[in-house]
Design an enzyme around this catalytic site. Sequence first.
Site, PDB file in Angstrom:
ATOM      1  CG  LEU A  43      81.549  30.346 -23.911  1.00  0.00           C
ATOM      2  CD1 LEU A  43      83.031  29.961 -24.001  1.00  0.00           C
ATOM      3  CD2 LEU A  43      81.293  31.054 -22.592  1.00  0.00           C
ATOM      4  CG  ASP A  44      81.599  26.067 -28.820  1.00  0.00           C
ATOM      5  OD1 ASP A  44      81.446  26.764 -29.839  1.00  0.00           O
ATOM      6  OD2 ASP A  44      82.603  25.370 -28.616  1.00  0.00           O
ATOM      7  NE  ARG A  45      71.606  25.037 -27.290  1.00  0.00           N
ATOM      8  CZ  ARG A  45      70.857  23.999 -27.596  1.00  0.00           C
ATOM      9  NH1 ARG A  45      71.208  23.176 -28.564  1.00  0.00           N
ATOM     10  NH2 ARG A  45      69.738  23.788 -26.954  1.00  0.00           N
ATOM     11  CB  SER A  47      81.417  26.385 -23.555  1.00  0.00           C
ATOM     12  OG  SER A  47      82.017  25.356 -24.305  1.00  0.00           O
ATOM     13  NE  ARG A 143      82.314  21.384 -30.277  1.00  0.00           N
ATOM     14  CZ  ARG A 143      81.450  21.490 -29.259  1.00  0.00           C
ATOM     15  NH1 ARG A 143      80.751  22.586 -29.108  1.00  0.00           N
ATOM     16  NH2 ARG A 143      81.283  20.503 -28.414  1.00  0.00           N
TER      17      ARG A 143
END
Length: 182
Positions: A43-45, A47, A143
């Site tokens: 999970l992206d930073r 998000s 993403r």
Amino acid sequence: MLIAFNKPFGVLSQFTDKGTEGSPRQTLSDFIDLPGVYPAGRLDRDSEGLLLLTDDGRLQSRIADPRHKTEKTYLAQVEGLPELDALEAFRRGLDLKDGRTRPAKVKQVDAPEGLWERDPPVRYRKTVPDCWLEVGLREGKNRQVRRMTAAIGHPTLRLIRIRIGDWSLDDLAPGTWREVSR
């Protein structure tokens, strides 16, 4: 063991931060002190939301590998109010730089009740409305939700994963975790 973690904004989906010099970024180790568990996916930073961690390599692969097509559901706060044709294009699949996306589920929803504050807060602009979309994907391009909303002309302001397959975030507070059944 399988745990559900509500990853806060700004936290890396890994236990160490090898990429920075100077001030280190927050990682999973700032919140989870369990030996032998690893994230099942990323999970992206920038998000937030549900991240599953397990000590079972086969389960980790089944959850994270796009070949298994585990659906992931997100709430995306987007800039503007998407027209029906933009949402229909989203549902059919969009052409991104790395290829066409699979068809996705998307619908406009009310702002989530009881949503925690984000630090830093999402920028607010008086002249530009925003809305929330619920997005369901069965693939995991880098993403992807952000790139898809941008492709239909509505950049993502905030992104929260609320479900992975049968596991959901429910009322789990940011920065906390609980053990869940397999």
